[in-house]
Design an enzyme around this catalytic site. Structure first.
Site, PDB file in Angstrom:
ATOM      1  N   ASN A  41       4.159   4.045  -3.019  1.00  0.00           N
ATOM      2  CA  ASN A  41       4.214   4.893  -4.043  1.00  0.00           C
ATOM      3  C   ASN A  41       5.711   5.433  -3.892  1.00  0.00           C
ATOM      4  O   ASN A  41       6.081   6.376  -4.648  1.00  0.00           O
ATOM      5  CB  ASN A  41       3.471   6.050  -3.996  1.00  0.00           C
ATOM      6  N   GLY A  45       9.979   5.559   0.628  1.00  0.00           N
ATOM      7  CA  GLY A  45      10.491   4.467   0.595  1.00  0.00           C
ATOM      8  C   GLY A  45      11.337   4.068  -0.504  1.00  0.00           C
ATOM      9  O   GLY A  45      11.802   5.064  -1.432  1.00  0.00           O
ATOM     10  N   VAL A  66      -1.897   5.508  -2.065  1.00  0.00           N
ATOM     11  CA  VAL A  66      -2.827   5.066  -1.062  1.00  0.00           C
ATOM     12  C   VAL A  66      -3.867   6.325  -0.993  1.00  0.00           C
ATOM     13  O   VAL A  66      -5.125   6.004  -0.314  1.00  0.00           O
ATOM     14  CB  VAL A  66      -2.431   4.267   0.180  1.00  0.00           C
ATOM     15  N   LEU A  82       0.641   1.659   7.028  1.00  0.00           N
ATOM     16  CA  LEU A  82       1.826   2.385   7.727  1.00  0.00           C
ATOM     17  C   LEU A  82       2.375   3.294   6.926  1.00  0.00           C
ATOM     18  O   LEU A  82       3.351   4.217   7.036  1.00  0.00           O
ATOM     19  CB  LEU A  82       3.083   1.472   7.732  1.00  0.00           C
ATOM     20  N   SER A  84       3.139   6.732   5.322  1.00  0.00           N
ATOM     21  CA  SER A  84       2.991   8.439   5.544  1.00  0.00           C
ATOM     22  C   SER A  84       4.305   8.600   5.790  1.00  0.00           C
ATOM     23  O   SER A  84       5.278   7.967   6.321  1.00  0.00           O
ATOM     24  CB  SER A  84       2.394   8.534   6.988  1.00  0.00           C
ATOM     25  N   ASN A 108      -9.119   5.203   2.427  1.00  0.00           N
ATOM     26  CA  ASN A 108      -9.089   4.100   1.432  1.00  0.00           C
ATOM     27  C   ASN A 108      -8.654   2.973   2.257  1.00  0.00           C
ATOM     28  O   ASN A 108      -9.115   1.832   1.830  1.00  0.00           O
ATOM     29  CB  ASN A 108      -7.995   4.636   0.436  1.00  0.00           C
ATOM     30  N   TYR A 154       1.515  16.660  10.318  1.00  0.00           N
ATOM     31  CA  TYR A 154       1.902  15.093  10.617  1.00  0.00           C
ATOM     32  C   TYR A 154       1.057  14.822  11.843  1.00  0.00           C
ATOM     33  O   TYR A 154       0.207  13.696  11.740  1.00  0.00           O
ATOM     34  CB  TYR A 154       3.335  14.664  10.771  1.00  0.00           C
ATOM     35  N   THR A 184      11.552   5.020  16.499  1.00  0.00           N
ATOM     36  CA  THR A 184      12.290   3.792  16.265  1.00  0.00           C
ATOM     37  C   THR A 184      13.585   3.919  15.656  1.00  0.00           C
ATOM     38  O   THR A 184      13.297   4.766  14.327  1.00  0.00           O
ATOM     39  CB  THR A 184      11.117   2.979  15.635  1.00  0.00           C
TER      40      THR A 184
HETATM   41  P1  NAD Z   1       9.235   5.602   5.982  1.00  0.00           P
HETATM   42  O1  NAD Z   1       9.274   6.912   5.284  1.00  0.00           O
HETATM   43  O2  NAD Z   1      10.604   4.730   5.845  1.00  0.00           O
HETATM   44  O3  NAD Z   1       8.049   4.666   5.396  1.00  0.00           O
HETATM   45  C1  NAD Z   1       6.766   5.229   4.955  1.00  0.00           C
HETATM   46  C2  NAD Z   1       6.424   4.603   3.937  1.00  0.00           C
HETATM   47  O4  NAD Z   1       5.156   5.093   2.966  1.00  0.00           O
HETATM   48  C3  NAD Z   1       7.614   4.870   2.568  1.00  0.00           C
HETATM   49  O5  NAD Z   1       7.895   3.319   2.032  1.00  0.00           O
HETATM   50  C4  NAD Z   1       6.503   5.707   1.623  1.00  0.00           C
HETATM   51  O6  NAD Z   1       7.025   5.658   0.558  1.00  0.00           O
HETATM   52  C5  NAD Z   1       5.175   5.330   2.004  1.00  0.00           C
HETATM   53  N1  NAD Z   1       3.999   6.298   1.455  1.00  0.00           N
HETATM   54  C6  NAD Z   1       4.177   7.565   2.040  1.00  0.00           C
HETATM   55  N2  NAD Z   1       2.833   8.055   1.556  1.00  0.00           N
HETATM   56  C7  NAD Z   1       2.305   7.185   0.613  1.00  0.00           C
HETATM   57  C8  NAD Z   1       1.241   7.152   0.033  1.00  0.00           C
HETATM   58  N3  NAD Z   1       0.420   8.224  -0.295  1.00  0.00           N
HETATM   59  N4  NAD Z   1       0.907   5.671  -0.644  1.00  0.00           N
HETATM   60  C9  NAD Z   1       1.846   4.743  -0.655  1.00  0.00           C
HETATM   61  N5  NAD Z   1       2.763   4.834   0.046  1.00  0.00           N
HETATM   62  C10 NAD Z   1       3.159   5.824   0.577  1.00  0.00           C
HETATM   63  O7  NAD Z   1       8.916   5.780   7.414  1.00  0.00           O
HETATM   64  P2  NAD Z   1       8.985   4.811   8.755  1.00  0.00           P
HETATM   65  O8  NAD Z   1       9.835   5.213   9.573  1.00  0.00           O
HETATM   66  O9  NAD Z   1       9.109   3.391   8.071  1.00  0.00           O
HETATM   67  O10 NAD Z   1       7.372   5.028   9.248  1.00  0.00           O
HETATM   68  C11 NAD Z   1       6.453   3.977   8.959  1.00  0.00           C
HETATM   69  C12 NAD Z   1       5.138   4.425   9.572  1.00  0.00           C
HETATM   70  O11 NAD Z   1       5.317   4.255  11.082  1.00  0.00           O
HETATM   71  C13 NAD Z   1       4.695   5.801   9.438  1.00  0.00           C
HETATM   72  O12 NAD Z   1       3.112   5.795   9.372  1.00  0.00           O
HETATM   73  C14 NAD Z   1       5.086   6.729  10.474  1.00  0.00           C
HETATM   74  O13 NAD Z   1       4.215   7.674  10.807  1.00  0.00           O
HETATM   75  C15 NAD Z   1       4.745   5.552  11.687  1.00  0.00           C
HETATM   76  N6  NAD Z   1       5.893   6.003  12.718  1.00  0.00           N
HETATM   77  C16 NAD Z   1       7.113   5.821  12.617  1.00  0.00           C
HETATM   78  C17 NAD Z   1       8.041   6.156  13.728  1.00  0.00           C
HETATM   79  C18 NAD Z   1       9.554   5.856  13.510  1.00  0.00           C
HETATM   80  O14 NAD Z   1      10.209   6.576  14.593  1.00  0.00           O
HETATM   81  N7  NAD Z   1      10.258   5.535  12.501  1.00  0.00           N
HETATM   82  C19 NAD Z   1       7.658   6.805  14.784  1.00  0.00           C
HETATM   83  C20 NAD Z   1       6.147   6.768  15.077  1.00  0.00           C
HETATM   84  C21 NAD Z   1       5.419   6.452  13.774  1.00  0.00           C
END
Ligand code: NAD
Ligand code: UDP
Length: 327
Positions: A41, A45, A66, A82, A84, A108, A154, A184
């Protein structure tokens, strides 16, 4: 089998695929001939992250939240969840959306996997360990989380999503994976997402002070995104249902990390000490014994190398010329 490149082409639903990590994973899967359906959504992103993928006939994009019922037509082999908000400033700005996507969104995504007879992967986080009293953190550690603090939205969403994933595995026999991702970084992190790597690099390149929260003695362990993507692909290829840490054990104090960014970017920015946010974990380093033993995975990109690549990406992305002192 070393990774899923040896599997026949799969159709993979990737929630959150327009984000930082998701877009790298989508690219990697498409490169190996799989089909990818990104459901996003765009709350944190960007379409720009997947712009180069959209002409690929194996790629589809569905604009959808989602946390609402999730429908994807046709067969699906994998659901990789992924979606969130992931950066502290994002989930502090979007507390209810974060709780909803971790709970309703995970429900979902699990429901979709079950309906399609697909396997499921949950992107969980080292935040499930909270401010850890055990160091480094093995997967057997249950964590130390403040459920009602600002970060709780979170941490508890991810802890609930892990519990729900295990319930689907136990009650419905769903083929599940849980990855606990540690900090990351890499190209495509949003410049303003407030995470320490993007903040320090952007500040260093702009000649602004690097904002260190607290005394800068808290630690983090940073992995380059390509190591994570390789770990995720290995995990998909193995029937490992218990959580697996994927992170780089190379540990830095935040001040030490700021000094490294300054050196690698050739910046003469100064350090500026700011208040420490509530419940900020004091230490974090993954115990990766399980990933080593079960997946044969370990990180390959050292911080210096990953940071050089990321700094170069920000430089061209922000339109800045290399600094004279840049190494
Ligand atoms: P990000 O914010 O770049 O990507 C998250 C994506 O999820 C975005 O594109 C966002 O638009 C989408 N999103 C959020 N809520 C949504 C919803 N309700 N419906 C549809 N899309 C939705 O973050 P990221 O760093 O790419 O993280 C991706 C995943 O990895 C997340 O679940 C995060 O918790 C996990 N994670 C990331 C890290 C890190 O260091 N980057 C560390 C631990 C966990
Ligand atoms: N941090 C900092 N300056 C910043 C952003 C973050 O000192 O501009 C600190 C933050 O307080 C934390 C660490 O860097 O101790 C990592 O923060 P980040 O938001 O990247 O990730 P997380 O806290 O989720 O590990």
């Amino acid at each position: 089998m070393s990774r899923d490149t040896e599997l026949p082409p799969l159709r993979v639903v990737l929630t959150g695929g327009a984000g930082f990590i998701g877009s790298h994973l989508a690219e990697d899967l498409l490169r190996d001939g799989h089909r990818v359906v990104v459901v996003d959504n765009l709350v944190t992103g960007k379409l720009e992250n997947i712009a180069s993928l959209r002409s690929d006939p194996h790629f589809e994009f569905i604009y959808h939240d989602v946390s609402n019922h999730l429908h994807v037509a046709g067969p699906v082999d994998w659901v990789l969840h992924l979606a969130s908000p992931a950066s502290p400033i994002d989930y502090l700005n979007l507390p209810i959306q974060t709780l909803k996507v971790g709970s309703l969104g995970t429900h979902n995504a699990l429901g979709l996997a079950r309906a399609k007879g697909a396997a499921f992967l949950l992107a969980s986080t080292s935040e499930v360990y909270g401010d850890p009293a055990v160091h480094p953190q093995p997967e057997t550690y249950w964590g130390h989380v403040n459920p009602i603090g600002p970060r709780g939205v979170y941490d508890e969403a991810k802890r609930f999503s892990e519990a729900l994933t295990m319930a689907y595995h136990r009650q419905h026999g769903l083929d599940t994976r849980i990855v606990r991702i540690f900090n990351t970084y890499g190209p495509r992190m949003r410049a303003q997402d407030g995470r320490v790597v993007s903040s320090f690099i952007v500040q260093a390149l702009a000649g602004q002070p690097l904002t260190i929260f607290g005394q800068g003695q808290q630690t983090r362990s940073f992995q380059f995104v390509s190591d994570l993507v390789r770990g995720l692909r290995l995990l998909m290829a193995r029937p490992v249902h218990e959580p697996v840490n994927i992170g780089n054990p190379e540990e830095f104090t935040i001040q030490g990390f700021a000094e490294l960014v300054l050196r690698l970017s050739g910046s003469s920015s100064r350090l500026s000490f700011q208040p420490l946010p509530q419940d900020d974990p004091q230490q974090r380093r993954p115990d990766i014994t399980r990933a080593r033993e079960l997946l044969g995975w370990e990180p390959e990109v050292r911080a210096e190398e990953g940071l050089r690549r990321t700094i170069a990406w920000y430089r061209s992305n922000l339109g800045l010329a290399p600094a004279l002192g840049e190494k």
